[in-house]
Scaffold this motif. Structure first.
Motif, PDB file in Angstrom:
ATOM      1  N   SER A   1       0.803  -1.224   0.000  1.00 33.25           N
ATOM      2  CA  SER A   1       0.000   0.000   0.000  1.00 33.25           C
ATOM      3  C   SER A   1       0.840   1.281   0.000  1.00 33.25           C
ATOM      4  O   SER A   1       2.031   1.265   0.320  1.00 33.25           O
ATOM      5  N   VAL A   2       0.160   2.373  -0.353  1.00 32.81           N
ATOM      6  CA  VAL A   2       0.651   3.712  -0.029  1.00 32.81           C
ATOM      7  C   VAL A   2       0.198   3.958   1.403  1.00 32.81           C
ATOM      8  O   VAL A   2      -1.003   4.062   1.661  1.00 32.81           O
ATOM      9  N   TYR A   3       1.141   3.982   2.326  1.00 31.60           N
ATOM     10  CA  TYR A   3       0.768   3.974   3.750  1.00 31.60           C
ATOM     11  C   TYR A   3       1.108   5.274   4.467  1.00 31.60           C
ATOM     12  O   TYR A   3       0.873   5.424   5.658  1.00 31.60           O
ATOM     13  N   ARG A   4       1.662   6.201   3.734  1.00 34.32           N
ATOM     14  CA  ARG A   4       2.064   7.465   4.357  1.00 34.32           C
ATOM     15  C   ARG A   4       1.842   8.611   3.383  1.00 34.32           C
ATOM     16  O   ARG A   4       2.362   8.577   2.265  1.00 34.32           O
ATOM     17  N   VAL A   5       1.081   9.619   3.796  1.00 32.44           N
ATOM     18  CA  VAL A   5       0.939  10.833   2.998  1.00 32.44           C
ATOM     19  C   VAL A   5       1.009  12.005   3.971  1.00 32.44           C
ATOM     20  O   VAL A   5       0.048  12.302   4.686  1.00 32.44           O
ATOM     21  N   GLN A   6       2.168  12.632   4.000  1.00 31.54           N
ATOM     22  CA  GLN A   6       2.402  13.733   4.938  1.00 31.54           C
ATOM     23  C   GLN A   6       2.349  15.036   4.171  1.00 31.54           C
ATOM     24  O   GLN A   6       3.072  15.236   3.185  1.00 31.54           O
ATOM     25  N   ASP A   7       1.516  15.959   4.640  1.00 38.09           N
ATOM     26  CA  ASP A   7       1.286  17.176   3.880  1.00 38.09           C
ATOM     27  C   ASP A   7       2.555  17.978   3.658  1.00 38.09           C
ATOM     28  O   ASP A   7       3.384  18.117   4.558  1.00 38.09           O
ATOM     29  N   ASN A   8       2.661  18.511   2.463  1.00 37.45           N
ATOM     30  CA  ASN A   8       3.799  19.342   2.047  1.00 37.45           C
ATOM     31  C   ASN A   8       5.120  18.601   2.219  1.00 37.45           C
ATOM     32  O   ASN A   8       6.163  19.200   2.439  1.00 37.45           O
ATOM     33  N   TRP A   9       5.074  17.299   2.117  1.00 38.13           N
ATOM     34  CA  TRP A   9       6.288  16.533   2.317  1.00 38.13           C
ATOM     35  C   TRP A   9       6.359  15.357   1.349  1.00 38.13           C
ATOM     36  O   TRP A   9       6.859  15.544   0.254  1.00 38.13           O
TER      37      TRP A   9
ATOM     38  N   ALA B   1      -1.576  11.876  11.587  1.00 36.60           N
ATOM     39  CA  ALA B   1      -0.777  11.087  12.536  1.00 36.60           C
ATOM     40  C   ALA B   1       0.699  11.458  12.404  1.00 36.60           C
ATOM     41  O   ALA B   1       1.102  12.085  11.420  1.00 36.60           O
ATOM     42  N   PRO B   2       1.499  11.069  13.401  1.00 28.36           N
ATOM     43  CA  PRO B   2       2.928  11.424  13.333  1.00 28.36           C
ATOM     44  C   PRO B   2       3.562  11.001  12.019  1.00 28.36           C
ATOM     45  O   PRO B   2       3.364   9.883  11.551  1.00 28.36           O
ATOM     46  N   MET B   3       4.307  11.888  11.421  1.00 23.39           N
ATOM     47  CA  MET B   3       5.016  11.665  10.155  1.00 23.39           C
ATOM     48  C   MET B   3       4.078  11.341   9.003  1.00 23.39           C
ATOM     49  O   MET B   3       4.526  10.911   7.939  1.00 23.39           O
ATOM     50  N   GLY B   4       2.797  11.532   9.188  1.00 25.09           N
ATOM     51  CA  GLY B   4       1.864  11.300   8.099  1.00 25.09           C
ATOM     52  C   GLY B   4       1.621   9.841   7.776  1.00 25.09           C
ATOM     53  O   GLY B   4       1.084   9.515   6.711  1.00 25.09           O
ATOM     54  N   VAL B   5       2.002   8.947   8.673  1.00 25.27           N
ATOM     55  CA  VAL B   5       1.729   7.522   8.453  1.00 25.27           C
ATOM     56  C   VAL B   5       0.278   7.255   8.846  1.00 25.27           C
ATOM     57  O   VAL B   5      -0.133   7.535   9.973  1.00 25.27           O
ATOM     58  N   TYR B   6      -0.502   6.738   7.897  1.00 28.66           N
ATOM     59  CA  TYR B   6      -1.920   6.498   8.174  1.00 28.66           C
ATOM     60  C   TYR B   6      -2.070   5.678   9.454  1.00 28.66           C
ATOM     61  O   TYR B   6      -1.392   4.653   9.637  1.00 28.66           O
TER      62      TYR B   6
END
Lengths: 293, 293
Positions: free
Chosen positions: A88-96, A219-224
């Motif tokens: 999966s795509v498991y992390r989407v952190q804004d502006n990052w 969530a921390p670091m954008g990890v779902y």
């Protein structure tokens, strides 16, 4: 209100038309910066990585084996083993970044994957086909190679800059601890500080906007925080490993010609009344691609 | 596989932890770059614009009346007239902008709105509280004002740079043809070429990631092709016009102190082994805000 209403309609067009969306779209440049037919060259099938996400959304990555041979070899081995299928795509952190692979980080890797590939981001001094007039806070020179890759440099070495859409290798503290199994794409405006710290294995040439448009995680670091939030990966294949009728075909624009130089010059010196200081950022030079005609 | 698996777990943490997401999050900086309590100052209620989208998603904009007094006056008049209520975010173009207002461009404006405000993007030469060590392709100097706004300059004038999250005024070809009714936010990595061409009325301090995460439109200029794609705006209010119990309260971080200077220095000279050329981009200097304690 006809006058003002008309102006506002035009305003919408202006923001988009005069200030074209770059990079990811293979936009048609204005002559004389427009590509000639001879400028288009095929991207080999084994340099196209095709990721299919839930819902059928397709992300196509142009691989950079000439810059990151060991990591690209790993990526090819992972694709041939169908290792990413069901991940999966498991992390989407804004502006990052958006990041994908195995969210549990525990899935065994195929035997063909080299576990400690060397860091691949210190290249020979910049010898690009095109060179930009001005530089930025993260490099002393920058340009575009003949075969359509952006490069930044400091006079003694060069590297691939972390622009929107580039695909980097997530890793631990040591430079040789990323295999290529976990990948990320910068999606905001501030990824250049990753330069010369992470290996880049290619760039997204189709579907970057889908990754960039996924919901941000708080969530921390954008990890779902939950499995349900993750965007499932249906499959990842090298185009050369796909059935002929499913295989995408892309061409890139060569940069070693006067038309590309004119395109850069046009961005560095836009027509009045647009102001400019004679510069364009290396991440705002479009690296055009198109589906093979 | 314990060793490699462990490394990959750490890799995920590293990308986020060592390379913190900037700008939009009010991240905690490391001492000595960390703000002192005295560095936090209230943002006045009439400088907070609160947009509520369908689903209750909130976008809060810090207005910049000291830089764009005429356009901010228009924005306030539009909010007080509830002009945006029932309108939409009607354009999301990948690696470019999200834009909102009246998608039909035909809705009459309130009488209090000035139809031809002057362009507001040429300010006095840069006199910022902090100045960056290196510059970029779009300016010759840049820095941060005491009250927490990024500025770029060319030696004879200064302007607000188009970073991720800034809010600009869409307009027609002539600089004075945007009223503030149609607004846009850069959401990708390449908006600086808008500098000195569009008036900026503020920056998003909450909810930028929601706008940046909306589905991209493949239609020309990213304007949603159907009404159904548009993201409805439920209401837009000045915080000063909201009921006390609904009103958000924010503070910004003052930049005229040694702690802010240390924070910039830490970004320009990250701890080894991270490489750096002594520079940070003006759009990668976090302009911290926090909810009032």
């Amino acid at each position: 209100m006809a006058g003002p209403a008309y102006r506002r309609i035009a305003a919408v067009a202006l923001v988009g038309a005069a200030l074209l969306a770059p990079v990811a779209r293979g936009e048609a440049a204005d002559a004389p910066g427009k590509a000639a037919e001879a400028d288009w060259r095929a991207i080999p099938d084994d340099e196209l990585l095709v990721m299919t996400l839930a819902g059928g959304h397709r992300v196509v990555i142009r691989l950079a084996p000439s810059f990151a041979p060991e990591h690209v070899a790993n990526v090819r081995a992972l694709a041939l083993a169908h290792w990413w299928d069901g991940e999966s795509v498991y992390r989407v952190q804004d502006n990052w970044v958006a990041q994908w692979g195995d969210a549990t980080e525990k899935k065994p890797l195929p035997p063909a994957v080299k576990m400690l590939p060397a860091a691949e981001y210190d290249f020979a001094p910049l010898a690009s086909a095109q060179r930009l007039s001005r530089t930025d806070a993260y490099s002393r020179e920058s340009g575009v190679t003949a075969d359509g890759w952006s490069l930044a440099g400091d006079g003694t070495r060069s590297w691939l800059p972390h622009c929107y859409g580039t695909v980097g290798v997530a890793r631990d503290d040591a430079p040789d601890t990323g295999t290529g199994a976990e990948l990320f794409m910068p999606l905001g405006g501030s990824a250049r500080r990753l330069d010369r710290a992470y290996t880049i294995i290619g760039r997204v040439i189709e579907g970057a906007g889908y990754l960039a448009g996924l919901p941000r995680s708080a969530a921390p670091m954008g990890v779902y925080a939950s499995v349900a939030e993750r965007m499932p990966i249906l499959q990842v294949r090298l185009a050369s490993d796909m059935a002929a009728e499913e295989r995408p075909h892309y061409q890139y624009r060569r940069a070693d010609n006067e038309r590309f130089a004119a395109m850069i010059a046009g961005r560095e010196h836009p027509a009045p009344p647009r102001p400019a200081l004679g510069g364009v950022d290396i991440c705002d030079v479009p690296l055009e691609v198109r589906p093979a005609p």
